[in-house]
Scaffold this motif. Structure first.
Motif, PDB file in Angstrom:
ATOM      1  N   GLY A  23       0.803  -1.218   0.000  1.00  0.00           N
ATOM      2  CA  GLY A  23       0.000   0.000   0.000  1.00  0.00           C
ATOM      3  C   GLY A  23       0.830   1.260   0.000  1.00  0.00           C
ATOM      4  N   SER A  24       1.964   1.204   0.705  1.00  0.00           N
ATOM      5  CA  SER A  24       2.808   2.397   0.803  1.00  0.00           C
ATOM      6  C   SER A  24       3.373   2.812  -0.545  1.00  0.00           C
ATOM      7  N   ILE A  25       3.512   1.852  -1.456  1.00  0.00           N
ATOM      8  CA  ILE A  25       4.077   2.166  -2.768  1.00  0.00           C
ATOM      9  C   ILE A  25       3.110   3.014  -3.593  1.00  0.00           C
ATOM     10  N   LEU A  26       1.832   3.061  -3.168  1.00  0.00           N
ATOM     11  CA  LEU A  26       0.839   3.873  -3.878  1.00  0.00           C
ATOM     12  C   LEU A  26       0.719   5.286  -3.308  1.00  0.00           C
ATOM     13  N   THR A  27       1.243   5.500  -2.096  1.00  0.00           N
ATOM     14  CA  THR A  27       0.985   6.760  -1.401  1.00  0.00           C
ATOM     15  C   THR A  27       1.515   7.979  -2.144  1.00  0.00           C
ATOM     16  N   VAL A  28       2.770   7.935  -2.581  1.00  0.00           N
ATOM     17  CA  VAL A  28       3.346   9.086  -3.286  1.00  0.00           C
ATOM     18  C   VAL A  28       2.613   9.380  -4.596  1.00  0.00           C
ATOM     19  N   PRO A  29       2.362   8.380  -5.469  1.00  0.00           N
ATOM     20  CA  PRO A  29       1.594   8.677  -6.687  1.00  0.00           C
ATOM     21  C   PRO A  29       0.204   9.261  -6.406  1.00  0.00           C
ATOM     22  N   VAL A  30      -0.476   8.747  -5.375  1.00  0.00           N
ATOM     23  CA  VAL A  30      -1.800   9.273  -5.018  1.00  0.00           C
ATOM     24  C   VAL A  30      -1.695  10.747  -4.625  1.00  0.00           C
ATOM     25  N   LEU A  31      -0.726  11.076  -3.797  1.00  0.00           N
ATOM     26  CA  LEU A  31      -0.548  12.454  -3.338  1.00  0.00           C
ATOM     27  C   LEU A  31      -0.148  13.395  -4.476  1.00  0.00           C
ATOM     28  N   VAL A  32       0.734  12.920  -5.346  1.00  0.00           N
ATOM     29  CA  VAL A  32       1.242  13.771  -6.430  1.00  0.00           C
ATOM     30  C   VAL A  32       0.210  13.962  -7.539  1.00  0.00           C
ATOM     31  N   TYR A  33      -0.376  12.861  -8.010  1.00  0.00           N
ATOM     32  CA  TYR A  33      -1.240  12.927  -9.197  1.00  0.00           C
ATOM     33  C   TYR A  33      -2.702  13.242  -8.885  1.00  0.00           C
ATOM     34  N   LEU A  34      -3.172  12.862  -7.700  1.00  0.00           N
ATOM     35  CA  LEU A  34      -4.578  13.092  -7.372  1.00  0.00           C
ATOM     36  C   LEU A  34      -4.806  14.294  -6.461  1.00  0.00           C
ATOM     37  N   PHE A  35      -3.830  14.600  -5.617  1.00  0.00           N
ATOM     38  CA  PHE A  35      -3.982  15.749  -4.723  1.00  0.00           C
ATOM     39  C   PHE A  35      -3.102  16.932  -5.120  1.00  0.00           C
ATOM     40  N   GLY A  36      -2.259  16.734  -6.137  1.00  0.00           N
ATOM     41  CA  GLY A  36      -1.418  17.828  -6.627  1.00  0.00           C
ATOM     42  C   GLY A  36      -0.337  18.273  -5.659  1.00  0.00           C
ATOM     43  N   VAL A  37       0.112  17.362  -4.789  1.00  0.00           N
ATOM     44  CA  VAL A  37       1.172  17.679  -3.827  1.00  0.00           C
ATOM     45  C   VAL A  37       2.530  17.633  -4.530  1.00  0.00           C
ATOM     46  N   ASP A  38       3.417  18.563  -4.197  1.00  0.00           N
ATOM     47  CA  ASP A  38       4.769  18.565  -4.749  1.00  0.00           C
ATOM     48  C   ASP A  38       5.450  17.229  -4.441  1.00  0.00           C
ATOM     49  N   PRO A  39       6.173  16.639  -5.403  1.00  0.00           N
ATOM     50  CA  PRO A  39       6.794  15.324  -5.185  1.00  0.00           C
ATOM     51  C   PRO A  39       7.689  15.244  -3.956  1.00  0.00           C
ATOM     52  N   ILE A  40       8.464  16.290  -3.675  1.00  0.00           N
ATOM     53  CA  ILE A  40       9.341  16.256  -2.503  1.00  0.00           C
ATOM     54  C   ILE A  40       8.512  16.224  -1.223  1.00  0.00           C
ATOM     55  N   LEU A  41       7.469  17.069  -1.162  1.00  0.00           N
ATOM     56  CA  LEU A  41       6.592  17.103   0.004  1.00  0.00           C
ATOM     57  C   LEU A  41       5.808  15.800   0.125  1.00  0.00           C
ATOM     58  N   ALA A  42       5.451  15.219  -1.021  1.00  0.00           N
ATOM     59  CA  ALA A  42       4.693  13.958  -1.023  1.00  0.00           C
ATOM     60  C   ALA A  42       5.484  12.831  -0.372  1.00  0.00           C
ATOM     61  N   THR A  43       6.810  12.812  -0.557  1.00  0.00           N
ATOM     62  CA  THR A  43       7.613  11.763   0.087  1.00  0.00           C
ATOM     63  C   THR A  43       7.605  11.927   1.608  1.00  0.00           C
ATOM     64  N   ALA A  44       7.529  13.185   2.069  1.00  0.00           N
ATOM     65  CA  ALA A  44       7.438  13.432   3.516  1.00  0.00           C
ATOM     66  C   ALA A  44       6.066  12.990   4.035  1.00  0.00           C
ATOM     67  N   TYR A  45       4.993  13.390   3.337  1.00  0.00           N
ATOM     68  CA  TYR A  45       3.643  12.986   3.729  1.00  0.00           C
ATOM     69  C   TYR A  45       3.527  11.461   3.772  1.00  0.00           C
ATOM     70  N   SER A  46       4.135  10.817   2.776  1.00  0.00           N
ATOM     71  CA  SER A  46       4.057   9.361   2.669  1.00  0.00           C
ATOM     72  C   SER A  46       4.638   8.691   3.907  1.00  0.00           C
ATOM     73  N   LEU A  47       5.720   9.251   4.435  1.00  0.00           N
ATOM     74  CA  LEU A  47       6.333   8.685   5.634  1.00  0.00           C
ATOM     75  C   LEU A  47       5.342   8.679   6.796  1.00  0.00           C
ATOM     76  N   PHE A  48       4.584   9.764   6.943  1.00  0.00           N
ATOM     77  CA  PHE A  48       3.611   9.847   8.032  1.00  0.00           C
ATOM     78  C   PHE A  48       2.463   8.860   7.815  1.00  0.00           C
ATOM     79  N   VAL A  49       1.926   8.841   6.596  1.00  0.00           N
ATOM     80  CA  VAL A  49       0.805   7.938   6.280  1.00  0.00           C
ATOM     81  C   VAL A  49       1.222   6.483   6.484  1.00  0.00           C
ATOM     82  N   VAL A  50       2.369   6.123   5.928  1.00  0.00           N
ATOM     83  CA  VAL A  50       2.873   4.751   6.030  1.00  0.00           C
ATOM     84  C   VAL A  50       3.184   4.396   7.489  1.00  0.00           C
ATOM     85  N   GLY A  51       3.820   5.325   8.200  1.00  0.00           N
ATOM     86  CA  GLY A  51       4.190   5.058   9.586  1.00  0.00           C
ATOM     87  C   GLY A  51       2.980   4.859  10.479  1.00  0.00           C
ATOM     88  N   ALA A  52       2.000   5.769  10.385  1.00  0.00           N
ATOM     89  CA  ALA A  52       0.797   5.671  11.223  1.00  0.00           C
ATOM     90  C   ALA A  52      -0.008   4.414  10.886  1.00  0.00           C
TER      91      ALA A  52
END
Length: 273
Positions: A23-52
């Protein structure tokens, strides 16, 4: 696109609940392509989502006795140190324009997404591969747990490598951790899956703290995506009792492969600036 993004956030958790990873492998693409989050910021967000999400998923595994805390600590220490150092020091040092190939400028965002796409392809191959010999033994009830002997140099090296990759691309790296725990720590597959969740939770959440101060966090979006992923974990766990996990894993592997190739082609031909 946001509505699709919220649905995809649910799928992230469902995947974790169904097959114990991916599931974690989908987090960055979801954030970048569907929510328009900057790729660098998306990797940070992904850490929180995956960790929690992994932390929530680890609780039932712990109650079932499927987490080897000693192994988690030994593998986790170098991994946590590497992911924190990568987010705190290495990522901020990467220049906005990394290098140029003719007229093509490889920016920091392009580099991150290409690295992530390569990791997706590697993860998909790991999921598509046939059933492991140990998995079959466990299913047939013929698996005999070996005495745990730690290969400390390799565990430290593997932990550091996984931590660095996690820090760079924001993925949990379960597809790298689980085989390492089986081969280097002599854990059963079920124990390796449970233990990996605890390791992923610790290194991802601590790694995320390395971004605090470097990035402006949209906590509203982050908590909504994380909440949906956690709900998805429970849904996935319910579904997993009725569906063959091995078939789902292979099908999900092909999906991740297609996604990885799409991102790779998209970034090289029509890169996000």
């Amino acid at each position: 696109m946001e509505i699709i993004g919220y649905f995809a956030s649910l799928l992230i958790g469902i995947s974790l609940g169904l097959i114990g990873g991916g599931g974690s492998i989908l987090t960055v693409p979801v954030l970048v392509y569907l929510f328009g989050v900057d790729p660098i910021l998306a990797t940070a967000y992904s850490l929180f989502v995956v960790g929690a999400s992994s932390l929530v998923g680890a609780f039932p595994k712990y109650k079932q006795g499927l987490i080897n805390v000693k192994t988690a600590v030994i593998f986790g220490i170098p991994s946590i140190a590497a992911v924190y150092a990568t987010r705190k020091f290495i990522v901020p040092l990467i220049p906005s324009e990394v290098f140029t190939l003719g007229d093509f400028v490889v920016t920091k965002s392009i580099l991150m997404m290409v690295l992530f796409a390569i990791l997706m392809v590697a993860a998909s191959i790991s999921m598509i591969r046939g059933k492991c010999e140990q998995c079959e033994k466990e299913k047939l009830g013929t698996y005999v747990e070996e005495e745990q002997v730690f290969n400390y140099p390799m565990i430290l090296l593997e932990g550091a490598v996984v931590g660095t990759l996690t820090g760079l691309v924001g993925a949990g790296g379960g597809f790298l951790i689980i085989p390492a725990l089986v081969m280097l720590s002599k854990l059963s597959m079920k124990q390796a899956v449970g233990t990996s969740l605890l390791i992923i939770a610790a290194k991802s959440l601590i790694g995320f703290t390395g971004d605090l101060g470097h990035q402006v966090i949209d906590w509203n979006l982050l908590l909504i995506v994380t909440g949906l992923a956690i709900v998805g974990i429970f849904l996935g766990d319910i579904i997993s009792k009725k569906v063959d996990g091995n078939k789902l894993k292979v099908g999900f592997g092909w999906f991740v492969l297609v996604m990885g190739m799409y991102i790779l082609i998209q970034q090289l031909a029509f890169p996000l600036k």
